[in-house]
Design a protein around this motif. Sequence first.
Motif, PDB file in Angstrom:
ATOM      1  N   TYR A 566       2.444   3.342  -0.465  1.00 48.57           N
ATOM      2  CA  TYR A 566       1.746   3.609  -1.736  1.00 48.57           C
ATOM      3  C   TYR A 566       2.177   2.587  -2.776  1.00 48.57           C
ATOM      4  CZ  TYR A 566       1.321   5.591  -6.424  1.00 48.57           C
ATOM      5  OH  TYR A 566       1.073   5.750  -7.768  1.00 48.57           O
ATOM      6  N   ASN A 569       0.478  -0.712  -2.518  1.00 47.57           N
ATOM      7  CA  ASN A 569      -0.862  -0.670  -3.104  1.00 47.57           C
ATOM      8  C   ASN A 569      -0.794  -0.639  -4.625  1.00 47.57           C
ATOM      9  OD1 ASN A 569      -2.257  -0.665  -0.626  1.00 47.57           O
ATOM     10  ND2 ASN A 569      -2.049   1.554  -0.417  1.00 47.57           N
ATOM     11  N   GLN A 584       2.188  -3.290   3.871  1.00 46.13           N
ATOM     12  CA  GLN A 584       1.863  -1.907   3.496  1.00 46.13           C
ATOM     13  C   GLN A 584       1.644  -1.086   4.752  1.00 46.13           C
ATOM     14  OE1 GLN A 584      -0.473   1.020   3.704  1.00 46.13           O
ATOM     15  NE2 GLN A 584      -2.078  -0.169   2.698  1.00 46.13           N
ATOM     16  N   PHE A 589      -3.735   5.071  -0.592  1.00 44.46           N
ATOM     17  CA  PHE A 589      -4.610   4.135  -1.294  1.00 44.46           C
ATOM     18  C   PHE A 589      -5.469   4.834  -2.334  1.00 44.46           C
ATOM     19  CE2 PHE A 589      -8.911   2.208  -1.437  1.00 44.46           C
ATOM     20  CZ  PHE A 589      -8.589   0.988  -2.017  1.00 44.46           C
ATOM     21  N   PRO A 624      -3.863   4.099  -6.862  1.00 42.35           N
ATOM     22  CA  PRO A 624      -3.968   2.655  -6.635  1.00 42.35           C
ATOM     23  C   PRO A 624      -5.400   2.139  -6.591  1.00 42.35           C
ATOM     24  CG  PRO A 624      -2.311   3.596  -5.180  1.00 42.35           C
ATOM     25  CD  PRO A 624      -3.010   4.750  -5.846  1.00 42.35           C
ATOM     26  N   VAL A 628      -7.836  -1.890  -8.037  1.00 45.47           N
ATOM     27  CA  VAL A 628      -8.197  -2.871  -7.017  1.00 45.47           C
ATOM     28  C   VAL A 628      -8.741  -4.150  -7.639  1.00 45.47           C
ATOM     29  CG1 VAL A 628      -9.877  -3.299  -5.180  1.00 45.47           C
ATOM     30  CG2 VAL A 628      -8.522  -1.212  -5.146  1.00 45.47           C
ATOM     31  N   TRP A 631      -6.166  -6.855  -7.674  1.00 48.51           N
ATOM     32  CA  TRP A 631      -5.484  -7.252  -6.445  1.00 48.51           C
ATOM     33  C   TRP A 631      -5.663  -8.746  -6.173  1.00 48.51           C
ATOM     34  CZ3 TRP A 631      -5.580  -3.490  -1.695  1.00 48.51           C
ATOM     35  CH2 TRP A 631      -5.031  -2.250  -2.067  1.00 48.51           C
ATOM     36  N   SER A 654      -7.807   0.337   2.236  1.00 47.01           N
ATOM     37  CA  SER A 654      -7.126  -0.763   1.548  1.00 47.01           C
ATOM     38  C   SER A 654      -7.482  -2.103   2.189  1.00 47.01           C
ATOM     39  CB  SER A 654      -5.614  -0.543   1.561  1.00 47.01           C
ATOM     40  OG  SER A 654      -5.117  -0.491   2.879  1.00 47.01           O
TER      41      SER A 654
END
Length: 702
Positions: A566, A569, A584, A589, A624, A628, A631, A654
């Motif tokens: 977690y 993420n 991960q 997620f 999380p 995104v 990311w 994810s």
Amino acid sequence: MTAIQRAAFPLASAFALIATPLAAHTDAAPMQAKDLVTMPRLGSPTVSPDGTMAVYSVTTTDSESLARSGQLYMRSLADEDAEPVALDLAGGAASFAGDGWLYYLAEGHHGGPTQVWRAQIGADGSVSNIVQVTDIPRGVEGYSVSGNGEKIAIWTDIARSCTDLACDDSAKPYAPGPGDGRLYEGDGGFYRHWDQWETPGTYSRVFTAGMGSFLSSEAFTPVDGAIGAGGPQGDTPTKPFGGGEDVVWAPDGSGVYFVAREGGASEPYSTNLDIWWSDLSGGAPTNLTDANEALDALPVPSPDGQFLAYVAMERPTYEADRQVIMLRDLKSGVVTPLTADFDRSFGSLAWTPDSRWIVATAQDVLDTPAFRIDPRSGAVERLDLMAGNEAHIGNVTPLASGDILFTRDSIGAPAELFLSKDWGMAEPLTQVATPTIGKFAPVVVERFSFAGANGDTVWGQITKLEGHKGKMPAILYVHGGPQGSFNDGWSSRWNPRVVASQGYAVISVDFHGSTGYGQDFTDSINGDWGGKPLEDLKLGLAAALERDTQIDGSRACAMGASYGGYMMNWIAGNWPDRFDCLVQHDGLFDMRSFYYTTEELWFPKWDFGGSYAENSELYERWNPVNHVDKWQTPMLVVAGEKDFRVPYTQGLASFTALQERGIESQLLVFPNENHWVLGAKNSLQWHNTVFNWLDRWLKPDE
């Protein structure tokens, strides 16, 4: 252990250097993944009633086929210089009973399901009078023999409606018709748990019988009584991790204490394990801890039969609450909380044979030492059994001689058997893995502390190769749980030594929420998954880099599993520019989909203050998936298809997010692994994949 890990301290100085307890070989090769996978593994010891010998198992793994096998050994406790003797027995799960026989599990006489056997072991390790004890068509999952050897308890999966082991429960209550679909009722509780789909109405149940040879199904009586008569309808031992500690005989063999949690619709929301007493009559047992709606476990009666010690939590539905040692006067029924004023959570209990002391283990900062508790006053004394740090002590067995037998492992070395005389410094009795580990380049482990979130003291460890020349990249290890710890202990999975042996400095931080620092520190993560823990990780990494200038902070990756996954993420969206890569494993997620697909629902309901529907704002605050869009860090995603704690679809999601954003990524899926990677071949594949990923981003020139 806590829900999404299932995988656990005061110090004299702010930090300590610990080398592996082995001769340093300056030209020795660093330990590799295959070395970890094939390392011999010591099993739990059992001691003969006269205290003269210990029997233990050693699991070995073939270096070519990676097939695993077990061997039982006897080690004399009367002769300090004695060598272990391999026993001529094809079995495992061995234990001595008060009658002097060694009991163990092996295939039945003509093959087929596992049965209980017994044999006599000579002082020279000779084996004689081998006898098959049970002859049960459905097989035996586990057993416990009364102290006097006159009775035996076994457990196996069987329908709750069955009143005897001969019951035919082969007709499973699934959907009618020609297909293979499973049909579950909405009020049935768990429909899958950990890594298995449930069979409605079927539980692990305990049956007892008088001792004999080739005991048939008809010889056994259930300890939970007839269905509907007042006994529990649930698993004993408790699933998925319960064992023999859940089934304990009274010292005189008059009955059995056993642990169970009620099944049915409430079970996925309940941590209410209770301790029951059966007088072996076949009638309904008595719930001894009915008044406490939180966990009660680890029943251990005093050898003189006066008291029952056990651990209890106070808060229902909270699985990481402090485990206090309770003492029940078996004559009056009065229960006294012995360690209510001691802010540590005890995880194992054992009485000294004279009933004078309780010896228990508990995490304390980065160690798991043993403590001596006075049952008369509740006074707690930490024992000093090892030179240097205690590291991880387990399988504590007090002997009639006043000595203590136990296992000890550390980040530097796997478990070995030790003997402490008169409560003093212990000496090793075995060298199961020591010769093997001594062939590899040693590591050093440095403990350090720093001011974390809210200015609280937070502890961490740095593991790296001893004598390494030049700079080394950093690996930030994040433990699972989240109420857990990367304490000073050996692991066959997330092992700091084998990662450090690849030329990395492994930095682990026991962030807010970790265990071993008092209950307030453990509680502090509730409702704050991405807050104080992330701040601690940032501050801890900075503190480690400042302390050890050999670590190259410009080359760094982070990795974690379960809650650690977690956090990978979460880091990807909330600390996106810090790491060169992430690993991960089985990480959460999307908190909404996680809530509706995990099985032990008491866990998210406690940590997030209710169900998703009741407190969606908090779930989404630490979700999380909501970050995104930020990311950017390359990520390796690992998932097991049999993981029902954090369903593997969380990993698929994810990976999809990474693909959509064009972020370099890999996905490793194990069809036959659960929340952990346990198979030898899969473990080797896991390690090599992870090491290749780390090397790709941290050692591109190599």
